[in-house]
Enzyme design. Structure first.
Site, PDB file in Angstrom:
ATOM      1  N   SER A 101       0.840  -1.178   0.145  1.00  0.00           N
ATOM      2  CA  SER A 101      -0.046   0.042   0.025  1.00  0.00           C
ATOM      3  C   SER A 101       1.015   1.281  -0.149  1.00  0.00           C
ATOM      4  CB  SER A 101      -0.709   0.126   1.199  1.00  0.00           C
ATOM      5  OG  SER A 101      -2.000   0.962   1.018  1.00  0.00           O
ATOM      6  N   ASN A 102       0.319   2.241   0.370  1.00  0.00           N
ATOM      7  CA  ASN A 102       1.067   3.547   0.241  1.00  0.00           C
ATOM      8  C   ASN A 102       0.530   4.390   1.529  1.00  0.00           C
ATOM      9  OD1 ASN A 102      -1.173   5.341  -0.779  1.00  0.00           O
ATOM     10  ND2 ASN A 102      -0.854   3.976  -2.403  1.00  0.00           N
TER      11      ASN A 102
END
Ligand code: CTP
Length: 414
Positions: free
Chosen positions: A216-217
């Site tokens: 993810s980020n």
């Protein structure tokens, strides 16, 4: 708190009736005032037992009215001034609204300044009830609420929670922040995006390796949620397609929760059909693990190698669908860049066939992922490059929506 352009110079009559939640009306008055509204407090006699008029007066910087006969300051006696007050208002909010006041409003009884004002007012009315849960569910109260709704009154709450009695039930006044959301919703209805459908994406996506691990980020979703709020403030119907984030849904937005890029792509393609605008603020993962294990991956002696596969490019898919259907009519993309901001953003603007791109430098500590502020440059296909200074994400959202309003201005309602 940031000024809210929708509230600038709006005149809000804030009625406070006699319940312990009156102390929270003070927080609401403060927020509204800081956001730029002109707030005139009107308190019933019972309300003054819970908070002093001086408190509300100090927070709003304006006289507070408590009865029909006393003139605050130099003005006319209130029983004459009330018609002027009522007519000048853009919105009448009553928070908290007791069962007794709801009953009076439903039946047109005008036996104190607030109920008299309510009868004289022609602006929309928003009620935030607060009372014991038994009083709220009583058939008499419910009949009064139904009657008021029928006549166009808006309601914010009550919500489930602890009440003054210490019991838990549905009767607690909604929190000031949420009431503010309802106020924005009511005041925004006649805005320049009235009748327009706006789709906003926000937050990160998650691409799972196994049931407990994902790629993810750090996107917080803040910029996307601010865009959704700014579109609501202008009267749009808003679909908010959101990756995982703990942010509360802006009042009035229809939220669709998604997790992966694939799910986001599917949700966006369905939502943009017939929509006026797509604001693609989500930080969509470009890669996912090529295989996702059904069970938790156990650690072994070998160092594992992660094989990745591309996720769909949502904006590319939207561009294709748009070429065939014409929808959405305006598409705004975002660009997260760590170098050559303008060149990279312009390449994306062209490749993704966008009407605007909002580029931000994610290496700046006060901008981009997770920050409360942003520092963006807006590019258009005509070669325009506009560098906005450091501002809150809410202010960036205002700037973007002002441009969207201009772009949509030429396009008739469908
Ligand atoms: N975007 C998208 N689908 C993806 C990735 C990004 O629709 N799979 C959208 C983003 O929501 C944003 C725009 O494309 O509006 C640009 O995203 P960004 O991450 O800056 O660029 P990428 O296209 O992913 O290119 P790169 O990672 O090479 O910079």
């Amino acid at each position: 708190m940031d000024p809210i352009p929708l509230l600038a110079d709006k005149r809000i009559l804030l009625g406070v009736t006699g319940g312990i939640a009156a102390y929270k009306a003070c927080a609401l008055a403060s927020r509204l005032t800081q956001a730029g509204a002109q707030v005139d407090g009107v308190m019933t006699e019972a309300a003054t037992h819970f908070v002093g008029p001086l408190t509300l007066q100090a927070l709003t910087g304006r006289p507070v009215y408590t009865d029909l006969w006393t003139a605050p300051g130099e003005g006319l006696p209130t029983h004459i001034a009330h018609v002027g007050l009522a007519h000048a208002a853009d919105l009448l909010v009553i928070a908290p609204a007791t069962a007794n006041t709801l009953a009076k409003l439903a039946h047109g009884i005008a036996d104190n300044l607030l109920t008299t004002l309510a009868l004289a007012a022609t602006c929309p009315m928003l009620l935030a009830p607060a009372m014991d849960a038994g009083m709220w569910s009583h058939p008499a109260t419910q009949a009064n609420v139904a009657m008021l709704r029928e006549r166009g009154a808006h309601f914010a709450g009550p919500v489930l929670g602890r009440m003054a009695s210490g019991l838990v039930g549905e009767g607690r006044m909604m929190e000031p922040d949420r009431i503010l959301g309802h106020i924005r919703w009511v005041l925004g209805r006649e805005g320049p995006l009235r009748g327009r459908r706006v789709v906003v994406t926000a937050g990160p996506t998650r691409e799972f390796l196994d049931p407990v691990r994902f790629l993810s980020n750090p996107s917080s979703g803040r910029q996307g949620y601010a865009l959704a709020q700014a579109a609501l403030d202008r009267g749009a119907a808003v679909a908010l397609i959101s990756g995982p984030t703990p942010l509360p849904t802006p009042v009035g937005a229809e939220r669709v929760d998604v997790t992966t890029a694939e799910e986001m792509c599917e949700a966006v393609l369905a939502a943009v059909e017939g929509a006026d605008t797509l604001l693609m603020a989500a930080a969509v993962a470009d890669y996912r693990p090529a295989e996702a294990a059904a069970q938790k991956i156990k650690k072994g002696k070998e160092e594992p190698t992660l094989r990745l596969a591309r996720t769909p490019d949502v904006l590319a898919a939207v561009a294709e669908q748009r070429a065939a259907s014409g929808f959405p009519r305006v598409v705004v993309g975002f660009a997260a860049e760590s170098q050559d901001l303008v060149e990279n953003a312009r390449a994306k603007l062209t490749a993704k066939r966008l009407d605007l791109i909002v580029a931000n430098d994610i290496t700046a500590p006060d901008a981009g992922f997770g920050a409360a502020t942003n520092r963006v440059t807006i590019l258009d296909p005509g070669g325009g490059v506009e560098e906005l200074g450091l501002m809150s994400k809410a202010a960036v959202a205002e700037a973007v929506l002002d441009r969207v309003v201009r772009l949509l201005h030429q396009k008739p309602l469908v």
